[in-house]
Write a protein that holds these residues in place. Sequence first.
Motif, PDB file in Angstrom:
ATOM      1  N   SER A 179      15.167  63.960  57.540  1.00  0.00           N
ATOM      2  CA  SER A 179      14.500  62.813  57.098  1.00  0.00           C
ATOM      3  C   SER A 179      13.133  62.961  56.995  1.00  0.00           C
ATOM      4  CB  SER A 179      14.459  61.877  58.593  1.00  0.00           C
ATOM      5  OG  SER A 179      13.814  62.498  59.500  1.00  0.00           O
ATOM      6  N   TYR A 234      13.645  55.799  66.017  1.00  0.00           N
ATOM      7  CA  TYR A 234      13.343  56.119  64.628  1.00  0.00           C
ATOM      8  C   TYR A 234      13.813  54.806  64.009  1.00  0.00           C
ATOM      9  CZ  TYR A 234      12.113  60.706  65.636  1.00  0.00           C
ATOM     10  OH  TYR A 234      11.451  61.864  66.148  1.00  0.00           O
ATOM     11  N   ASN A 246       7.540  60.811  60.363  1.00  0.00           N
ATOM     12  CA  ASN A 246       9.044  61.452  60.660  1.00  0.00           C
ATOM     13  C   ASN A 246      10.238  60.929  60.011  1.00  0.00           C
ATOM     14  OD1 ASN A 246       8.385  63.326  62.820  1.00  0.00           O
ATOM     15  ND2 ASN A 246       7.599  61.468  63.916  1.00  0.00           N
ATOM     16  N   VAL A 247       9.950  59.810  58.991  1.00  0.00           N
ATOM     17  CA  VAL A 247      11.061  59.357  58.255  1.00  0.00           C
ATOM     18  C   VAL A 247      10.472  59.184  56.787  1.00  0.00           C
ATOM     19  CG1 VAL A 247      12.763  57.552  57.985  1.00  0.00           C
ATOM     20  CG2 VAL A 247      12.095  58.188  60.140  1.00  0.00           C
ATOM     21  N   CYS A 301      18.852  53.952  55.948  1.00  0.00           N
ATOM     22  CA  CYS A 301      17.667  53.621  55.960  1.00  0.00           C
ATOM     23  C   CYS A 301      17.331  52.513  55.053  1.00  0.00           C
ATOM     24  CB  CYS A 301      16.570  54.891  55.744  1.00  0.00           C
ATOM     25  SG  CYS A 301      16.646  56.158  57.022  1.00  0.00           S
ATOM     26  N   ILE A 334       6.488  56.839  62.802  1.00  0.00           N
ATOM     27  CA  ILE A 334       7.853  56.744  62.079  1.00  0.00           C
ATOM     28  C   ILE A 334       7.300  57.461  60.553  1.00  0.00           C
ATOM     29  CG2 ILE A 334       9.069  55.101  60.803  1.00  0.00           C
ATOM     30  CD1 ILE A 334       9.683  55.469  63.688  1.00  0.00           C
ATOM     31  N   THR A 357      17.639  59.299  69.107  1.00  0.00           N
ATOM     32  CA  THR A 357      16.760  59.073  67.770  1.00  0.00           C
ATOM     33  C   THR A 357      17.021  57.611  67.206  1.00  0.00           C
ATOM     34  OG1 THR A 357      18.914  59.721  66.580  1.00  0.00           O
ATOM     35  CG2 THR A 357      17.296  61.394  67.040  1.00  0.00           C
ATOM     36  N   GLY A 366      15.912  61.433  62.003  1.00  0.00           N
ATOM     37  CA  GLY A 366      15.073  62.050  62.750  1.00  0.00           C
ATOM     38  C   GLY A 366      15.563  63.213  63.771  1.00  0.00           C
TER      39      GLY A 366
END
Length: 373
Positions: free
Chosen positions: A153, A284, A349-350, A180, A346, A281, A117
């Motif tokens: 991301s 995230y 943004n991911v 992730c 989240i 970050t 992120g």
Amino acid sequence: MKRHLINAVRMMMLLTYRFFRAFPRKRRIVCLSRESDRPTTDFRLIRHYVRQTHPDYSVVILAKKLHNPVRYGFHMIRQLYFIATSQAVLLDTYAIVVSLLAGYIDVPVIQMWHALGNMKKFGYTALSSKEGRKFSTASLLNMHRGYTSVLISSKSFISDYARGFDIDPSIIYEAPLPRCDLLINSSYRAQQRERIIREFPELGRKLNIVYCPTFRKKTPANQTQAAAALADAIDYDKYNLIVKCHPLDDLRINNPHVFQHYPSQYDMLFVADYVISDYSTVIYEAGLLDLPVFLYAYDWPDYSKKRSLYIDPKRDIPTLFTDDAEAIVRAIEHDDFDHAAYQAFIRRNVAIPEHGSCTARVVEHVFDLIAAR
């Protein structure tokens, strides 16, 4: 004088690179990092995936922090050899050799970046700020030039990354960092939690609050006072306070109850029940772990002048944003956190792939670029 020196270094690098180009190019991907002296989790996941899916290819990871300029100079020669004799180059930070040789490297160069992120302005959008580089330095070092592709991301950050790297948005590709995959893997998370608690049994007896402050180039005048206020606000009969600092940060809290001395290979997010951060970050990563996140912005008036953010944390992040340590602890004790709103934040943004893994998305993009050459 400085410009002449940089130009001389660039010429020496170019001659060295052209010499190494006479060597056979191998079925290999080279990964470069200044984030650590050890292979990062992201690069290790990429290496493992390539071994499984492209066994005719190898992955070499060259990870080294810039501790000593002379020793790092020899390391750059090694980087040049592997760049010249590999099929692609993967980066997770700015690499001097890549940018100084922009336009001469004839294989794909993929900037993966190291942060999941984005929050803080960086690169070209942070030039001449107190937390950024000088414009003259960025120009001399050809900062962030020479990329074939830049990974991101989520498309929500395209404008931020285009400005930060000073690149055409068309080369930005949506692919969250490989780690992730581990954060959303419940089995892996449980294994890591058990591993850490076996090593540190005291972390299994209470709820764990993990404090993850962002790295600041200059220590704030009120940092010691603010850290002490946070430590003093904790009820240690109910909670452990664990400090998880940035690798370059040396924050230490003068309180015997605080858990802060442990090997860096233990990622304390996996034992967290609550996370306190600020402008990092890590928010995230904590979100992917579905942990309650609270923002301790004890130096916001000063920090916001030194280092602008792409987002307004008070408005855009659906959680408590305050300089009051006791208010954060009260929110934790009363479970005052909107999980649904934070998970929506989240997801924006991911962008976790609907099919396949984040590692697969990164690796297959690299091989698409190799095939296109």
